[in-house]
Design a protein around this motif. Structure first.
Motif, short mmCIF file in Angstrom:
data_model
loop_
_atom_site.label_atom_id
_atom_site.label_comp_id
_atom_site.label_asym_id
_atom_site.label_seq_id
_atom_site.Cartn_x
_atom_site.Cartn_y
_atom_site.Cartn_z
N GLY A 156 6.76 10.00 7.09
CA GLY A 156 8.05 10.36 6.54
C GLY A 156 8.35 9.67 5.21
O GLY A 156 9.19 10.15 4.44
N ARG A 157 7.66 8.56 4.92
CA ARG A 157 7.81 7.89 3.63
C ARG A 157 6.57 8.04 2.76
O ARG A 157 6.67 8.17 1.54
N PHE A 158 5.39 8.01 3.38
CA PHE A 158 4.12 8.12 2.66
C PHE A 158 3.48 9.47 2.97
O PHE A 158 3.55 9.95 4.10
N THR A 159 2.83 10.05 1.97
CA THR A 159 2.14 11.33 2.15
C THR A 159 0.78 11.28 1.49
O THR A 159 0.68 10.98 0.29
N ILE A 160 -0.26 11.59 2.25
CA ILE A 160 -1.61 11.66 1.71
C ILE A 160 -1.92 13.10 1.34
O ILE A 160 -1.53 14.04 2.04
N SER A 161 -2.61 13.26 0.22
CA SER A 161 -3.00 14.60 -0.22
C SER A 161 -4.27 14.46 -1.06
O SER A 161 -4.69 13.36 -1.38
N ARG A 162 -4.85 15.61 -1.41
CA ARG A 162 -6.05 15.54 -2.24
C ARG A 162 -6.07 16.69 -3.23
O ARG A 162 -5.47 17.73 -3.00
N ASP A 163 -6.79 16.47 -4.32
CA ASP A 163 -6.99 17.49 -5.34
C ASP A 163 -8.50 17.57 -5.54
O ASP A 163 -9.09 16.71 -6.21
N ASN A 164 -9.13 18.57 -4.94
CA ASN A 164 -10.59 18.66 -5.01
C ASN A 164 -11.08 18.86 -6.44
O ASN A 164 -12.12 18.34 -6.81
N SER A 207 -11.76 18.25 2.79
CA SER A 207 -11.41 19.67 2.70
C SER A 207 -9.90 19.89 2.68
O SER A 207 -9.43 20.99 2.40
N GLY A 208 -9.15 18.85 3.00
CA GLY A 208 -7.70 18.97 3.00
C GLY A 208 -7.12 19.16 4.38
O GLY A 208 -5.91 19.12 4.56
N ASP A 209 -7.99 19.32 5.35
CA ASP A 209 -7.51 19.53 6.71
C ASP A 209 -7.07 18.22 7.34
O ASP A 209 -7.52 17.15 6.97
N TRP A 210 -6.22 18.36 8.33
CA TRP A 210 -5.89 17.28 9.25
C TRP A 210 -5.37 16.02 8.58
O TRP A 210 -5.86 14.93 8.83
N PRO A 211 -4.35 16.10 7.72
CA PRO A 211 -3.74 14.86 7.25
C PRO A 211 -3.08 14.14 8.42
O PRO A 211 -2.52 14.79 9.32
N TYR A 212 -3.18 12.83 8.42
CA TYR A 212 -2.63 12.02 9.50
C TYR A 212 -2.02 10.76 8.89
O TYR A 212 -2.60 10.16 8.00
N HIS A 213 -0.85 10.39 9.38
CA HIS A 213 -0.16 9.19 8.92
C HIS A 213 0.24 8.37 10.13
O HIS A 213 0.71 8.93 11.12
N VAL A 214 0.09 7.06 10.04
CA VAL A 214 0.54 6.24 11.16
C VAL A 214 2.06 6.27 11.22
O VAL A 214 2.74 6.54 10.23
N GLN A 271 -3.52 -4.37 2.69
CA GLN A 271 -3.64 -5.73 3.22
C GLN A 271 -2.65 -6.62 2.50
O GLN A 271 -2.75 -6.79 1.28
N ALA A 272 -1.71 -7.15 3.26
CA ALA A 272 -0.74 -8.09 2.72
C ALA A 272 -1.29 -9.51 2.87
O ALA A 272 -2.14 -9.77 3.73
N PRO A 273 -0.80 -10.45 2.07
CA PRO A 273 -1.29 -11.84 2.16
C PRO A 273 -1.14 -12.39 3.56
O PRO A 273 -0.07 -12.29 4.17
N GLY A 274 -2.22 -12.96 4.08
CA GLY A 274 -2.19 -13.57 5.40
C GLY A 274 -2.21 -12.60 6.56
O GLY A 274 -2.09 -13.02 7.71
N LYS A 275 -2.37 -11.31 6.27
CA LYS A 275 -2.38 -10.31 7.35
C LYS A 275 -3.69 -9.54 7.34
O LYS A 275 -4.41 -9.53 6.35
N GLU A 276 -3.97 -8.88 8.47
CA GLU A 276 -5.16 -8.06 8.57
C GLU A 276 -4.97 -6.75 7.81
O GLU A 276 -3.85 -6.31 7.57
N ARG A 277 -6.10 -6.16 7.44
CA ARG A 277 -6.04 -4.87 6.77
C ARG A 277 -5.49 -3.82 7.74
O ARG A 277 -5.88 -3.76 8.89
N GLU A 278 -4.59 -2.99 7.23
CA GLU A 278 -3.85 -2.03 8.06
C GLU A 278 -4.16 -0.61 7.62
O GLU A 278 -4.06 -0.29 6.43
N PHE A 279 -4.52 0.23 8.58
CA PHE A 279 -4.77 1.65 8.30
C PHE A 279 -3.43 2.37 8.15
O PHE A 279 -2.51 2.15 8.94
N LEU A 280 -3.34 3.26 7.16
CA LEU A 280 -2.08 3.96 6.89
C LEU A 280 -2.18 5.47 7.09
O LEU A 280 -1.27 6.08 7.66
N ALA A 281 -3.22 6.08 6.55
CA ALA A 281 -3.28 7.55 6.55
C ALA A 281 -4.70 7.98 6.28
O ALA A 281 -5.50 7.24 5.71
N ARG A 282 -5.02 9.21 6.67
CA ARG A 282 -6.34 9.77 6.36
C ARG A 282 -6.22 11.26 6.14
O ARG A 282 -5.24 11.90 6.56
#
Length: 122
Positions: free
Chosen positions: A66-74, A54-61, A39-50
């Motif tokens: 290509g610039r941001f990458t979501i990952s997890r370490d269980n 379990s690590g399945d199905w990473p998704y990025h808007v 959420q940037a100042p004066g703007k609505e909260r924006e979804f980026l990635a999920r």
């Protein structure tokens, strides 16, 4: 109950990188989805990635793919957001959220962290 704590934000020059962490504690998240928002100042909260815990199905808007990458370490109960080629317009407070479905992650009930500030200077 789930507790989420974000870290890793800070001040970086344009073109630089940061890795945000979202550490989870409390109940097991095995069936949960975890997402990153900003959420940037004066703007609505924006979804980026999920990602499913379990690590399945990473998704990025499209705007960050290509610039941001979501990952997890269980083993560390942590979800990450690697951010590269940062731009001044990426300046915002970044939040992670955990929810039981994709739908509730985007718009419904879930658990939020407190946020971490990312500032990108030009």
């Amino acid at each position: 109950q789930v507790q989420l704590v974000e870290s890793g934000g800070g001040l970086v020059q344009a073109g630089g990188s940061l890795r945000l962490s979202c550490a989870a504690s409390g109940r097991t998240l095995n069936t949960y989805y975890v997402g990153w928002f900003r959420q940037a100042p004066g703007k609505e909260r924006e979804f980026l990635a999920r990602i499913k815990w379990s690590g399945d199905w990473p998704y990025h808007v499209a705007s960050v793919k290509g610039r941001f990458t979501i990952s997890r370490d269980n083993a560390k109960n942590t979800v990450y957001l690697q951010m590269n080629s940062l731009k001044p317009e990426d300046t915002a407070v970044y939040y992670c959220k955990a929810a039981q479905t994709v739908e509730s992650l985007r718009t419904g009930a879930g658990y939020w962290g407190q946020g971490t500030q990312v500032t990108v200077s030009s």
